[in-house]
Scaffold this motif. Sequence first.
Motif, PDB file in Angstrom:
ATOM      1  N   GLN A 114       0.835  -1.195   0.000  1.00  0.00           N
ATOM      2  CA  GLN A 114       0.000   0.000   0.000  1.00  0.00           C
ATOM      3  C   GLN A 114       0.867   1.241   0.000  1.00  0.00           C
ATOM      4  O   GLN A 114       1.897   1.282   0.677  1.00  0.00           O
ATOM      5  CB  GLN A 114      -0.908   0.051   1.244  1.00  0.00           C
ATOM      6  N   CYS A 157      -3.352   0.330  -3.620  1.00  0.00           N
ATOM      7  CA  CYS A 157      -3.097  -1.009  -3.101  1.00  0.00           C
ATOM      8  C   CYS A 157      -2.768  -1.924  -4.278  1.00  0.00           C
ATOM      9  O   CYS A 157      -3.405  -1.842  -5.338  1.00  0.00           O
ATOM     10  CB  CYS A 157      -4.320  -1.533  -2.364  1.00  0.00           C
ATOM     11  N   MET A 166     -10.554  -8.257  -3.551  1.00  0.00           N
ATOM     12  CA  MET A 166      -9.832  -7.216  -2.836  1.00  0.00           C
ATOM     13  C   MET A 166     -10.802  -6.403  -1.995  1.00  0.00           C
ATOM     14  O   MET A 166     -11.982  -6.270  -2.340  1.00  0.00           O
ATOM     15  CB  MET A 166      -9.069  -6.306  -3.807  1.00  0.00           C
ATOM     16  N   TRP A 225     -11.296  -2.961   0.965  1.00  0.00           N
ATOM     17  CA  TRP A 225     -10.857  -1.791   1.728  1.00  0.00           C
ATOM     18  C   TRP A 225     -11.522  -1.837   3.099  1.00  0.00           C
ATOM     19  O   TRP A 225     -12.746  -2.022   3.196  1.00  0.00           O
ATOM     20  CB  TRP A 225     -11.246  -0.475   1.057  1.00  0.00           C
ATOM     21  N   PRO A 272     -14.037   4.147  -4.589  1.00  0.00           N
ATOM     22  CA  PRO A 272     -13.070   3.108  -4.938  1.00  0.00           C
ATOM     23  C   PRO A 272     -12.958   2.938  -6.449  1.00  0.00           C
ATOM     24  O   PRO A 272     -13.856   3.304  -7.211  1.00  0.00           O
ATOM     25  CB  PRO A 272     -13.690   1.855  -4.304  1.00  0.00           C
ATOM     26  N   CYS A 281     -11.170  -0.160  -9.163  1.00  0.00           N
ATOM     27  CA  CYS A 281     -10.431  -1.414  -9.316  1.00  0.00           C
ATOM     28  C   CYS A 281     -10.197  -1.651 -10.797  1.00  0.00           C
ATOM     29  O   CYS A 281     -11.008  -2.293 -11.472  1.00  0.00           O
ATOM     30  CB  CYS A 281     -11.209  -2.566  -8.693  1.00  0.00           C
ATOM     31  N   CYS A 312      -5.905  -2.360   3.137  1.00  0.00           N
ATOM     32  CA  CYS A 312      -6.311  -3.099   1.942  1.00  0.00           C
ATOM     33  C   CYS A 312      -6.049  -4.585   2.211  1.00  0.00           C
ATOM     34  O   CYS A 312      -5.084  -4.933   2.913  1.00  0.00           O
ATOM     35  CB  CYS A 312      -5.500  -2.618   0.743  1.00  0.00           C
ATOM     36  N   SER A 322      -6.607  -8.806   0.385  1.00  0.00           N
ATOM     37  CA  SER A 322      -7.020  -9.625  -0.749  1.00  0.00           C
ATOM     38  C   SER A 322      -7.236 -11.057  -0.276  1.00  0.00           C
ATOM     39  O   SER A 322      -6.728 -11.471   0.763  1.00  0.00           O
ATOM     40  CB  SER A 322      -5.971  -9.582  -1.865  1.00  0.00           C
TER      41      SER A 322
END
Lengths: 109, 115
Positions: free
Chosen positions: B6, B23, B32, B34, B66, B68, B91, B93
């Motif tokens: 991050q 991230c 993923m 937050w 956000p 992605c 963050c 995953s």
Amino acid sequence: GQNIDQPTEMTATEGAIVQINCTYQTSGFNGLFWYQQHAGEAPTFLSYNVLDGLEEKGRFSSFLSRSKGYSYLLLKELQMKDSASYLCASMDSNYQLIWGAGTKLIIKP
Amino acid sequence: ETGVTQTPRHLVMGMTNKKSLKCEQHLGHNAMYWYKQSAKKPLELMFVYSLEERVENNSVPSRFSPECPNSSHLFLHLHTLQPEDSALYLCASSQDIGTPSYEQYFGPGTRLTVT
């Protein structure tokens, strides 16, 4: 509502054993996780329980009782490096983790 | 580089600023997340992405946005924040969502201070 309860802080002595308790109430249940978080660092995975009973992994063990909505993390032969926060999280029916506020464990020499 | 990274690690911003948190995960995961972590409070899930599609938004104020662009990268765009938004933003995953046994891997977080 969904709720996870764990003690705010615990103190133990190096070389001893400590048990950190967690009670949970979530909409559905897909397992109970324990994470360790050292100050200023990322949480790291310790254990996952979905069936009743005790899971042992080295010095750390985790127990689950689904009927009681209860879990504990058992740390043996405590070392100074075990000083950290321990986070309990229950996975609900939507596969989301519901987190407790964490238990800060202080290890004294 | 491995795991979840991050940037930045620390950020101080005024209420009128616009900034972004980044991230990146190097684990080949499909999901993923937050999270917001405030002192002595539980982790709060903010957003979840699976294969670049948002699947969860837990009533987060619109001042958090956000993005992605692919399964390895996740951004959190910030604008007109409030002092109560000061916190550690984590963050994470995981291999997938909807599979209970897959643990989440966390990045070190961004410590955000809003002045």
